[in-house]
Design a protein around this motif. Structure first.
Motif, PDB file in Angstrom:
ATOM      1  N   GLU A 247       1.449   5.622  -9.502  1.00 47.66           N
ATOM      2  CA  GLU A 247       1.697   5.710 -11.351  1.00 47.66           C
ATOM      3  C   GLU A 247       0.546   6.052 -11.610  1.00 47.66           C
ATOM      4  O   GLU A 247      -0.107   7.368 -12.576  1.00 47.66           O
ATOM      5  N   GLY A 268      12.843   8.366 -13.304  1.00 46.45           N
ATOM      6  CA  GLY A 268      12.627   7.606 -11.887  1.00 46.45           C
ATOM      7  C   GLY A 268      11.892   6.627 -12.286  1.00 46.45           C
ATOM      8  O   GLY A 268      11.049   6.840 -13.367  1.00 46.45           O
ATOM      9  N   ASP A 269      11.475   5.694 -11.559  1.00 47.37           N
ATOM     10  CA  ASP A 269      10.417   4.479 -11.787  1.00 47.37           C
ATOM     11  C   ASP A 269       9.583   5.198 -10.365  1.00 47.37           C
ATOM     12  O   ASP A 269       9.734   4.829  -9.921  1.00 47.37           O
ATOM     13  N   SER A 271       6.900   2.620  -9.554  1.00 49.72           N
ATOM     14  CA  SER A 271       6.528   2.002  -9.201  1.00 49.72           C
ATOM     15  C   SER A 271       7.093   1.259  -7.466  1.00 49.72           C
ATOM     16  O   SER A 271       8.182   1.255  -8.189  1.00 49.72           O
ATOM     17  N   LYS A 308      13.012   8.970  -6.685  1.00 54.57           N
ATOM     18  CA  LYS A 308      14.594   8.294  -6.423  1.00 54.57           C
ATOM     19  C   LYS A 308      14.115   7.407  -4.977  1.00 54.57           C
ATOM     20  O   LYS A 308      13.724   8.278  -4.073  1.00 54.57           O
TER      21      LYS A 308
END
Length: 378
Positions: A247, A268-269, A271, A308
């Motif tokens: 991050e 996408g995330d 974390s 992903k």
């Protein structure tokens, strides 16, 4: 071989005092005889044995075998004339120190056969006088059979221990070299990105200083902050405390892309769940290097990062619409991408590069923790 003054056999399980007794014992057998000529002959044989025994420690190659052969002949003479068979133990020791397999087996067989034959003949000629010595003679024959193999095995064991020690020392040196290379790669990636950002912002500030002075001042402040951040990261890296989070790295990636006046997209995330800190650190460093290469070499107008995470792996896809690697082959073989591959290999990851219209980097790392959690309940 050993030095000439180290003629007391070592690593045989016998004390040095026992070997000294074997040195002095032949004179007891010699002086039992009544003939002066035999006494003189015995003293000459013992002196000749010790002289050739000493020479065998000093000699190499053919001379070594020559002096050992002389020792065997003198030992046989002492056995047949005076009934003293115990010099065969000294010969068993020195034969056990022969490194060459063929030489060892040849002299072992010759020494064993001649010792047994001479002892058997001695019993046939002087059975009554040798009967009190029978237990010691049996122990001597057993020593002639076993001692050479024992000495040879211990020498091989010491050689293997020395080789293992050398190998461990070499591994330690390689670990130091690998750590230095890792630090060099991390410094290259971290400073490369920060210096690129400083360069881009300096160019931008130079363009804005006459048009938009306030914006130029802001860029200069950003340059100062970036320099401080780079200094802090280098200090943390050298002290082995740097553990980049994905991050946090994406914030810096966005800054450098926008400073290049490129469009940045994130899907996408960032974390990551249940991902070891080491793996996340590797992914962060690889993402940093990928974006640095795009800024320096791609001439692209946009950059897209897709993250992903599946039950089996973590995938980071970095795309751009630049000129591609085919026209910039040096970037494919450069230190940056090679460093990415080395880092990913360390965590069983992989790097796939596709260069058609622009360039796509697929960074994959297996999700070990999730796999193990899935298998444990079974």
């Amino acid at each position: 071989m050993q030095n000439w003054y180290h003629i007391i056999p070592k690593n045989t399980g016998l004390s040095s005092y026992i070997w000294i007794i074997f040195y002095l014992l032949p004179f007891f057998f010699i002086f039992k005889t009544s003939s002066i000529l035999e006494i003189l002959l015995g003293i000459l044989l013992v002196a000749g044995f010790f002289l050739s025994y000493r020479r065998s420690f000093q000699s190499k190659s053919h001379l070594f075998y020559f002096w050992v052969s002389i020792d065997i002949l003198i030992s046989l003479a002492l056995t047949l004339v005076f009934g003293y068979v115990y010099f065969s133990l000294f010969l068993a020791f020195i034969i056990g120190n022969i490194n060459h397999r063929g030489g060892f087996l040849s002299y072992y067989i010759v020494h064993l056969v001649t010792t047994i034959a001479a002892t058997a003949l001695l019993f046939f000629l002087k059975e009554e006088s040798l009967f009190p010595q029978l237990p010691f003679i049996i122990i001597t024959i057993i020593g002639v059979i076993l001692l050479p193999f024992t000495i040879r095995y211990r020498n091989k064991q010491h050689e293997l221990e020395d080789e293992l020690e050398d190998a461990n020392e070499r591994i330690s040196q390689l670990m130091v070299i690998e750590e230095r290379e890792r630090i060099a790669r991390d410094l290259h990636d971290t400073l490369g990105q920060k210096l690129s950002l400083i360069g881009l912002k300096s160019d931008l500030a130079g363009k804005l200083i006459h048009v938009k002075p306030e914006s130029a001042i802001n860029e200069i402040h950003d340059i100062r902050q970036t320099a401080r951040t780079a200094l802090k990261e280098v200090r943390e890296m050298v002290s082995n405390m740097s553990r980049a989070k994905l991050e946090d790295e994406l914030i810096r990636v966005r800054q450098i892309i926008q400073a290049k006046e490129m469009e940045f997209q994130l899907e996408g995330d960032p974390s990551l769940a249940n991902t070891p800190l080491l793996v996340e650190n590797v992914l962060s460093m690889c993402l940093k290097e990928a974006v640095t290469n795009i800024v320096k070499h791609s001439e692209a107008t946009w950059c897209r990062v897709m993250i992903k995470q599946s039950p089996t792996e973590v995938l980071i896809k970095v795309e751009d619409n630049g000129i591609g690697i085919k026209e910039k082959k040096e970037s494919f073989h450069g230190r940056g991408l090679q460093g990415m591959r080395e880092r990913l290999d360390f965590v069983n990851g992989s790097l796939e590069i596709v260069s058609l219209q622009g360039t796509t980097l697929n960074i994959r790392v297996p999700n070990v923790n999730q796999q193990s959690e899935k298998e444990d309940p079974v």
